[in-house]
Write an enzyme that holds these catalytic residues in place. Structure first.
Site: not given
Ligand code: ATP
Ligand code: LTN
Length: 334
Positions: A116, A198, A201
């Protein structure tokens, strides 16, 4: 019976954008099955969201949107505590204390911080660095036993365990040392266009992710465009065939099939047909969630009520644990 019983389960998601298929398969989808036989808390981690700049109006909307999704997948406020992090002030208070039991060296090893801070080079704030301490406070504040998360959060969970053990060693048994709960499939869904990173969002390329609330046509279009490779074989090999393997992983997670079973389903299939089948499976799984979400998201009175009751229940637990911690470190309890 769910896979786990008689435990305190805790998880949180940040309201930083509409959730993706990654969030759904890695985290959200697994929550409802846990609530019948366990004592569950599911938090909206809005304090974590401030580590990246947010528009205030949008953040407010996204809190309602995430809560609506919690309800749309089947979380029941009568069974689980659904609440907003900033409405329970003990999170910030415990976080400060835990900051004093966390080392700069361990924080600087966190891959999410490295990732990040390179993506937001103009705003490498202290909150982004100490983010895992706030996450540890979230978990430890409720003496949580089990934390369902995606694979990317494993390192943060390990840090929460280390902090808990360190504190317990100095002051005697205070915190429960939490266990991660990571599914075999769906724990790491990759980007559709760049399958070496990965699905996230906050990605700027919309073709990289599928949103839980996207209509079928959009989902199908994005899967049609998904990157594969120059071979013509649906085979599970994440190192050499990351695009195809990611699509297989998505299909397997949605249909609850192993990678060998997915290989059998698509033996001899053309990539075009394979991608459409994955798209259909995903669209079928998400459609009922989207319909329930749309019916809920504008019912602000209901959503506010859920948050209010959730925060009251969460505060009650948090107050007791923080008082115990205050007593241990030598602060007056109340
Ligand atoms: P950001 O992109 O804003 O950092 P994020 O999409 O990584 O956010 P979080 O809110 O940080 O989402 O994560 C919420 C949950 O979803 C966590 O348990 C995280 O491990 C899971 N998660 C996020 N991205 C993935 C992915 N690509 N595959 C599986 N699990 C995921
Ligand atoms: N850091 C997590 C969100 C989060 C969380 C938590 C997850 C904040 N606090 C406590 C589990 C337990 C993320 O998914 N990025």
């Amino acid at each position: 019976m769910s896979e786990i019983s008689n435990k305190r389960i805790y998880s949180a998601i940040q309201p930083t954008g509409m959730l993706t298929l990654g969030n759904y398969l890695g985290a959200l989808r697994r929550f409802p099955a846990l609530q019948d036989d366990n004592d569950c808390l599911f938090c909206i981690a809005n304090m974590h969201s401030l580590t990246v700049r947010q528009d205030p109006e949008q953040l407010r909307e996204r809190i309602y949107s995430l809560l609506s999704l919690y309800l749309a997948v089947g979380l029941d406020p009568e069974k689980s505590i659904l609440y907003l992090q900033s409405q329970v002030h003990e999170h910030a208070e415990l976080s400060w204390i835990l900051n004093c039991y966390t080392y700069l060296g361990e924080l600087s090893r966190m891959t999410q911080f490295k990732d990040k801070s390179s993506r937001h080079a103009d705003n490498i704030n202290a909150g982004l660095f100490t983010y895992p301490v706030l996450m540890a406070a979230d978990i430890l504040l409720y003496r949580s036993d089990v934390v369902p998360i995606g694979d990317d959060q494993k390192q943060h969970l390990e840090m929460a365990r280390d902090i808990a053990e360190r504190f317990n060693k100095v002051y005697g048994d205070t915190f429960v040392v939490p266990q991660p709960f990571i599914s075999r499939q769906g724990a790491r869904i990759m980007s559709l266009q760049e399958p070496d990173k990965k699905m996230s969002k906050s990605d700027t390329n919309v073709n990289n992710f599928i949103l839980i609330t996207e209509p079928r046509e959009v989902i199908m279009k994005k899967f049609k465009k998904a990157v594969t490779d120059s071979e013509a074989e649906v085979r599970f090999d994440p190192e050499h065939k990351p695009g195809v393997s990611n699509l297989m992983n998505i299909y397997g997670a949605v249909k609850e099939l192993s990678s060998e079973e997915v290989e059998n389903v698509f033996r001899g299939a053309r990539y075009g047909d394979f991608k459409m089948a994955v798209g259909e499976a995903v669209a079928d799984a998400l459609e009922p969630v989207r319909e329930r979400y749309e019916a809920l998201v504008s019912d602000r009175a209901l959503l506010d009520k859920v948050l209010k009751t959730g925060s009251e229940k969460a505060s009650e637990i948090a107050r007791g644990v923080l008082a115990d911690v205050y007593g241990k470190v030598g602060f007056p309890r109340g």
